[in-house]
Motif scaffolding. Structure first.
Motif, PDB file in Angstrom:
ATOM      1  N   CYS A  34      25.548  25.519 -12.010  1.00 58.63           N
ATOM      2  CA  CYS A  34      24.450  24.611 -11.676  1.00 58.63           C
ATOM      3  C   CYS A  34      23.515  24.378 -12.856  1.00 58.63           C
ATOM      4  CB  CYS A  34      23.621  25.198 -10.529  1.00 58.63           C
ATOM      5  SG  CYS A  34      24.557  25.522  -9.039  1.00 58.63           S
ATOM      6  N   PRO A  35      22.814  23.268 -12.869  1.00 57.71           N
ATOM      7  CA  PRO A  35      21.756  23.073 -13.866  1.00 57.71           C
ATOM      8  C   PRO A  35      20.777  24.244 -13.818  1.00 57.71           C
ATOM      9  CG  PRO A  35      22.163  21.049 -12.650  1.00 57.71           C
ATOM     10  CD  PRO A  35      22.961  22.110 -11.958  1.00 57.71           C
ATOM     11  N   GLY A  36      20.387  24.703 -14.978  1.00 59.88           N
ATOM     12  CA  GLY A  36      19.520  25.871 -15.054  1.00 59.88           C
ATOM     13  C   GLY A  36      20.280  27.145 -15.369  1.00 59.88           C
ATOM     14  N   ALA A  37      21.591  27.147 -15.137  1.00 62.88           N
ATOM     15  CA  ALA A  37      22.412  28.304 -15.496  1.00 62.88           C
ATOM     16  C   ALA A  37      22.605  28.341 -17.008  1.00 62.88           C
ATOM     17  CB  ALA A  37      23.764  28.242 -14.785  1.00 62.88           C
ATOM     18  N   SER A  38      22.733  29.540 -17.564  1.00 61.89           N
ATOM     19  CA  SER A  38      22.819  29.672 -19.017  1.00 61.89           C
ATOM     20  C   SER A  38      24.086  29.039 -19.581  1.00 61.89           C
ATOM     21  CB  SER A  38      22.772  31.156 -19.403  1.00 61.89           C
ATOM     22  OG  SER A  38      23.853  31.857 -18.807  1.00 61.89           O
ATOM     23  N   ASP A  39      25.130  28.942 -18.769  1.00 61.46           N
ATOM     24  CA  ASP A  39      26.397  28.389 -19.272  1.00 61.46           C
ATOM     25  C   ASP A  39      26.617  26.942 -18.855  1.00 61.46           C
ATOM     26  OD1 ASP A  39      26.623  29.034 -16.606  1.00 61.46           O
ATOM     27  OD2 ASP A  39      28.649  29.880 -16.750  1.00 61.46           O
ATOM     28  N   PHE A  40      25.592  26.301 -18.284  1.00 60.00           N
ATOM     29  CA  PHE A  40      25.732  24.898 -17.866  1.00 60.00           C
ATOM     30  C   PHE A  40      25.644  23.985 -19.084  1.00 60.00           C
ATOM     31  CE2 PHE A  40      24.334  20.832 -16.120  1.00 60.00           C
ATOM     32  CZ  PHE A  40      25.170  20.686 -15.023  1.00 60.00           C
TER      33      PHE A  40
ATOM     34  N   LYS B  74      29.375  16.318 -14.408  1.00 56.31           N
ATOM     35  CA  LYS B  74      30.276  15.511 -13.593  1.00 56.31           C
ATOM     36  C   LYS B  74      30.935  16.352 -12.505  1.00 56.31           C
ATOM     37  CE  LYS B  74      34.259  12.383 -13.947  1.00 56.31           C
ATOM     38  NZ  LYS B  74      35.217  11.731 -14.888  1.00 56.31           N
ATOM     39  N   ILE B  75      31.369  17.550 -12.870  1.00 55.96           N
ATOM     40  CA  ILE B  75      32.016  18.431 -11.886  1.00 55.96           C
ATOM     41  C   ILE B  75      31.002  18.903 -10.851  1.00 55.96           C
ATOM     42  CG2 ILE B  75      33.415  20.499 -11.586  1.00 55.96           C
ATOM     43  CD1 ILE B  75      34.241  20.266 -14.498  1.00 55.96           C
ATOM     44  N   TYR B  76      29.807  19.229 -11.302  1.00 67.18           N
ATOM     45  CA  TYR B  76      28.727  19.641 -10.396  1.00 67.18           C
ATOM     46  C   TYR B  76      28.470  18.565  -9.339  1.00 67.18           C
ATOM     47  CZ  TYR B  76      23.740  20.366  -9.180  1.00 67.18           C
ATOM     48  OH  TYR B  76      22.543  20.513  -8.535  1.00 67.18           O
ATOM     49  N   LEU B  77      28.376  17.322  -9.766  1.00 64.49           N
ATOM     50  CA  LEU B  77      28.127  16.227  -8.822  1.00 64.49           C
ATOM     51  C   LEU B  77      29.310  16.045  -7.872  1.00 64.49           C
ATOM     52  CD1 LEU B  77      26.528  13.610 -11.261  1.00 64.49           C
ATOM     53  CD2 LEU B  77      25.353  15.014  -9.537  1.00 64.49           C
ATOM     54  N   ARG B  78      30.519  16.198  -8.394  1.00 63.18           N
ATOM     55  CA  ARG B  78      31.712  16.060  -7.557  1.00 63.18           C
ATOM     56  C   ARG B  78      31.779  17.170  -6.510  1.00 63.18           C
ATOM     57  NH1 ARG B  78      36.636  16.130 -11.133  1.00 63.18           N
ATOM     58  NH2 ARG B  78      36.447  18.398 -10.945  1.00 63.18           N
ATOM     59  N   GLU B  79      31.425  18.389  -6.915  1.00 62.22           N
ATOM     60  CA  GLU B  79      31.454  19.495  -5.960  1.00 62.22           C
ATOM     61  C   GLU B  79      30.381  19.332  -4.884  1.00 62.22           C
ATOM     62  OE1 GLU B  79      33.642  22.017  -5.611  1.00 62.22           O
ATOM     63  OE2 GLU B  79      34.821  21.009  -7.151  1.00 62.22           O
TER      64      GLU B  79
ATOM     65  N   GLU C   9      29.569  16.494  -3.637  1.00 61.57           N
ATOM     66  CA  GLU C   9      30.194  15.552  -2.702  1.00 61.57           C
ATOM     67  C   GLU C   9      31.185  16.270  -1.794  1.00 61.57           C
ATOM     68  OE1 GLU C   9      29.547  12.387  -2.002  1.00 61.57           O
ATOM     69  OE2 GLU C   9      27.854  12.613  -3.376  1.00 61.57           O
ATOM     70  N   ARG C  10      31.872  17.259  -2.315  1.00 61.77           N
ATOM     71  CA  ARG C  10      32.820  18.008  -1.493  1.00 61.77           C
ATOM     72  C   ARG C  10      32.105  18.798  -0.409  1.00 61.77           C
ATOM     73  NH1 ARG C  10      36.992  19.766  -6.387  1.00 61.77           N
ATOM     74  NH2 ARG C  10      38.203  17.827  -6.317  1.00 61.77           N
ATOM     75  N   PHE C  11      30.931  19.332  -0.722  1.00 64.45           N
ATOM     76  CA  PHE C  11      30.170  20.004   0.330  1.00 64.45           C
ATOM     77  C   PHE C  11      29.635  18.999   1.355  1.00 64.45           C
ATOM     78  CE2 PHE C  11      29.881  23.828  -2.454  1.00 64.45           C
ATOM     79  CZ  PHE C  11      30.327  24.749  -1.517  1.00 64.45           C
ATOM     80  N   ARG C  12      29.406  17.780   0.936  1.00 60.94           N
ATOM     81  CA  ARG C  12      29.034  16.755   1.920  1.00 60.94           C
ATOM     82  C   ARG C  12      30.203  16.455   2.855  1.00 60.94           C
ATOM     83  NH1 ARG C  12      26.248  14.666  -2.729  1.00 60.94           N
ATOM     84  NH2 ARG C  12      23.994  14.906  -2.429  1.00 60.94           N
ATOM     85  N   LEU C  13      31.424  16.529   2.333  1.00 60.61           N
ATOM     86  CA  LEU C  13      32.600  16.399   3.199  1.00 60.61           C
ATOM     87  C   LEU C  13      32.660  17.562   4.183  1.00 60.61           C
ATOM     88  CD1 LEU C  13      35.320  15.315   0.590  1.00 60.61           C
ATOM     89  CD2 LEU C  13      34.175  13.860   2.276  1.00 60.61           C
ATOM     90  N   CYS C  14      32.326  18.757   3.717  1.00 62.81           N
ATOM     91  CA  CYS C  14      32.242  19.902   4.628  1.00 62.81           C
ATOM     92  C   CYS C  14      31.236  19.626   5.740  1.00 62.81           C
ATOM     93  CB  CYS C  14      31.813  21.155   3.869  1.00 62.81           C
ATOM     94  SG  CYS C  14      33.018  21.838   2.730  1.00 62.81           S
TER      95      CYS C  14
ATOM     96  N   THR D 268      19.010  23.371  -6.019  1.00 65.49           N
ATOM     97  CA  THR D 268      20.090  22.573  -6.583  1.00 65.49           C
ATOM     98  C   THR D 268      20.574  21.594  -5.519  1.00 65.49           C
ATOM     99  OG1 THR D 268      21.828  24.089  -5.838  1.00 65.49           O
ATOM    100  CG2 THR D 268      20.812  24.544  -7.997  1.00 65.49           C
ATOM    101  N   LEU D 269      21.504  20.732  -5.894  1.00 68.03           N
ATOM    102  CA  LEU D 269      22.111  19.858  -4.894  1.00 68.03           C
ATOM    103  C   LEU D 269      22.769  20.680  -3.790  1.00 68.03           C
ATOM    104  CD1 LEU D 269      23.788  17.120  -7.152  1.00 68.03           C
ATOM    105  CD2 LEU D 269      21.699  16.901  -5.787  1.00 68.03           C
ATOM    106  N   PHE D 270      23.344  21.839  -4.169  1.00 69.01           N
ATOM    107  CA  PHE D 270      24.007  22.686  -3.181  1.00 69.01           C
ATOM    108  C   PHE D 270      22.999  23.272  -2.193  1.00 69.01           C
ATOM    109  CE2 PHE D 270      26.924  23.598  -6.982  1.00 69.01           C
ATOM    110  CZ  PHE D 270      27.767  22.547  -6.672  1.00 69.01           C
ATOM    111  N   THR D 271      21.953  23.897  -2.705  1.00 68.29           N
ATOM    112  CA  THR D 271      20.996  24.548  -1.802  1.00 68.29           C
ATOM    113  C   THR D 271      20.281  23.525  -0.924  1.00 68.29           C
ATOM    114  OG1 THR D 271      19.234  24.522  -3.477  1.00 68.29           O
ATOM    115  CG2 THR D 271      20.659  26.467  -3.394  1.00 68.29           C
TER     116      THR D 271
END
Length: 263
Positions: free
Chosen positions: A157-163, A169-174, A176-181, A211-214
């Protein structure tokens, strides 16, 4: 308190509660479903990639997990496995690792991890399940009694040291996958049901920020979110609560190769 659905005479069901009736006037014994989690087993029956190269504590790790699993889990219970199950590259290489869990009690629910390279076609993955106690989630959900479980891989996620910018692009796609869930959950969820979300990646940086996830998990009214991915000396809180959702880390080496209680 979760509601209880009762089935008489031990009728086999997909639900997490059964009733056993005695012959005499004694009342029924009620068995309530429990939910546990563990992740990042990194098994390698075929590809020979032992994990003890990461430290002696990994020696015999599957046997440690199985011993703890059998001590805790009954046939009515559910175990969530949040990704990175097998080092196999192909499904054929991963099947022995999947089958190594077949003799364990309970229903096993899986989501994909970033190292599950063998996980491509969800229909083929599901067809490879050893029996009907295996459930593989991919942007969808499963319901046991009054507990709904959904899952997807997630991403850093944004804010992570390795982001990096390449992760955006992958973050946004994932997301969307949780929105499918979410859409699938809404089809089966009824009033009073408890929602548990599975993600391989932590859904927020080590220093919490939304984040978008939370935000989506709050919108879904999730009660618990279970994840893995974190290993070794990398710090991440084991349990934390944000916006009334409990987040639970389940990476096997971080939890001493034992199942963590979720519900």
């Amino acid at each position: 308190m979760r509601g209880i659905i009762c089935y008489i005479l031990c009728v086999a069901t997909d639900f997490g509660v059964s009733i056993l009736l005695s012959r005499g006037p004694a009342c029924a014994k009620i068995v309530c479903m429990k939910v546990y989690a563990i992740s990042d087993l990194h098994l390698s029956a075929v590809c020979n990639k032992p994990m003890d190269k990461f430290g002696a504590k990994w020696s015999g790790h599957l046997e440690k997990i199985k011993e703890d699993w059998r001590a805790k889990v009954s046939m009515e219970d559910v175990v969530l496995l949040c990704g990175d199950l097998s080092w196999g590259i192909s499904l054929e290489e991963a099947v022995p690792d999947i089958e190594s869990l077949a003799d364990l009690p309970g229903r096993k629910v899986f989501c994909r991890g970033n190292h599950d390279y063998w996980w491509h076609s969800i229909s083929k993955v599901r067809a490879a399940a050893p029996d009907d106690t295996f459930y593989f989630l991919q942007n969808d959900c499963v319901k046991f009694d009054d507990v709904v479980i959904c899952g997807s891989r997630g991403w850093c996620c944004p804010g992570a040291s390795d982001f990096t910018p390449q992760d955006e692009k992958i973050y946004l796609r994932e997301a969307e996958r949780f929105r499918l869930c979410k859409a699938q959950v809404e089809k089966v969820r009824t009033e009073g049901d408890t929602l548990i979300v599975m993600s391989h990646f932590p859904p927020f940086p080590v220093k919490y920020e939304e984040t978008l996830f939370t935000a989506l998990f709050s919108e879904m009214d999730a009660k618990k979110v279970v994840f893995g991915h974190i290993h070794g000396d990398n710090y991440f809180p084991f349990r934390s609560t944000h916006a009334e959702i409990e987040y639970i880390l389940s990476s096997c080496d971080k939890v001493n190769f034992s199942l963590v209680s979720v519900l």
